[in-house]
Design an enzyme around this catalytic site. Structure first.
Site, PDB file in Angstrom:
ATOM      1  N   CYS A   1       0.845  -1.194   0.000  1.00  0.00           N
ATOM      2  CA  CYS A   1       0.000   0.000   0.000  1.00  0.00           C
ATOM      3  C   CYS A   1       0.887   1.254   0.000  1.00  0.00           C
ATOM      4  CB  CYS A   1      -0.969  -0.038   1.176  1.00  0.00           C
ATOM      5  SG  CYS A   1      -2.347   1.131   1.023  1.00  0.00           S
TER       6      CYS A   1
ATOM      7  N   HIS B   1      -3.472  -5.648   1.281  1.00  0.00           N
ATOM      8  CA  HIS B   1      -2.743  -5.888   2.531  1.00  0.00           C
ATOM      9  C   HIS B   1      -2.740  -7.372   2.899  1.00  0.00           C
ATOM     10  CE1 HIS B   1      -2.219  -1.701   4.056  1.00  0.00           C
ATOM     11  NE2 HIS B   1      -3.268  -1.449   3.286  1.00  0.00           N
TER      12      HIS B   1
ATOM     13  N   GLU C   1      -0.863  -8.741   5.145  1.00  0.00           N
ATOM     14  CA  GLU C   1      -0.653  -8.874   6.595  1.00  0.00           C
ATOM     15  C   GLU C   1      -1.957  -8.787   7.372  1.00  0.00           C
ATOM     16  OE1 GLU C   1      -0.825  -4.446   6.061  1.00  0.00           O
ATOM     17  OE2 GLU C   1      -0.147  -6.169   4.885  1.00  0.00           O
TER      18      GLU C   1
END
Length: 232
Positions: free
Chosen positions: A86, A204, A206
């Site tokens: 990002c 994302h 994560e």
């Protein structure tokens, strides 16, 4: 060893640390953006999401001048793995480590939702080697400037060298304008450099790395990098 760079305004640094340290069980540490050296035991540097320097001027424009970026650039030139997620992707573009630029989302609104993406050339990239060919994964996005743009020559280069790593798609893997959340050219959600050791992606992984979050589709990306490093 993974290193997660922390800029003023980063807000996904601890998420990345958790995914690496506690989910896939690999050593990790933080690097403050004013540091100038990347230790030799570091094999992968992660530039996390957030709003570095408040996104002043444009996303990633000020972070590119942080002292750590020269070290990251040298690290990448020496073959070290770099992942920008990002805001991290935006910083890689501003720093010239990846080609192209980020424009405002075509709706001119901040987007925060889950999207589907498809990994391309999975066996040819260390970032996606644990994904099966054609697999559709669900990952969250949260950005206002995720509309990837590059000139025609750069797009041809990305295609020629298999640098398009992720495309936005629908749940069945179809790449279409309807499945494109931000207007990115070719539904691009992630690209690599020609050498294949630097990845930038808007979704994302994560935030989707373990079952307790309701989605673990992103975990394989971190596992892929770790396994590639350990097998080198």
């Amino acid at each position: 060893m993974f290193a997660i760079v922390v800029f003023p305004g980063s807000n996904c640094d601890h998420d990345c640390y958790h995914a690496v340290k506690h989910v896939i069980g690999r050593p990790a540490r933080f690097l403050w953006h004013k540091e100038t050296v990347i230790d030799k035991d570091i094999k992968c540097v992660v530039l996390p999401g957030g709003f570095s320097h408040g996104d002043y001027l444009r996303a990633g424009a000020l972070a590119r001048f942080s002292p750590i970026i020269k070290a990251v650039t040298d690290f990448a030139k020496d073959g070290g793995f770099v992942v920008g997620i990002c805001n991290g992707f935006q910083i890689l573009l501003e720093s010239g480590l990846l080609p192209g630029a980020m424009l405002r989302n075509r709706a001119l609104k901040f987007i925060c939702k889950d999207v589907f993406v498809r990994a391309a050339n999975v066996k040819k990239t260390p970032f996606t080697a644990t994904y099966t060919e054609g697999r559709v994964i669900r990952l969250p996005i949260a950005h206002a400037e995720g509309n990837y743009y590059a000139d025609a020559g750069t797009i041809d280069e990305l295609k020629t060298h298999n640098q398009i790593i992720f495309n936005y798609c629908d749940k069945d893997g179809n790449i279409s304008d309807e499945a494109n959340p931000n207007g990115a050219l070719l539904n691009i959600a992630g690209i690599s450099n020609k050498q294949g050791n630097v990845l930038g992606m808007m979704p994302h992984p994560e935030r989707a790395s373990e079952e307790i979050l309701g989605n673990s589709d992103g975990r394989a990306l971190f596992q892929s990098i770790a396994q590639h490093i350990e097998g080198a």
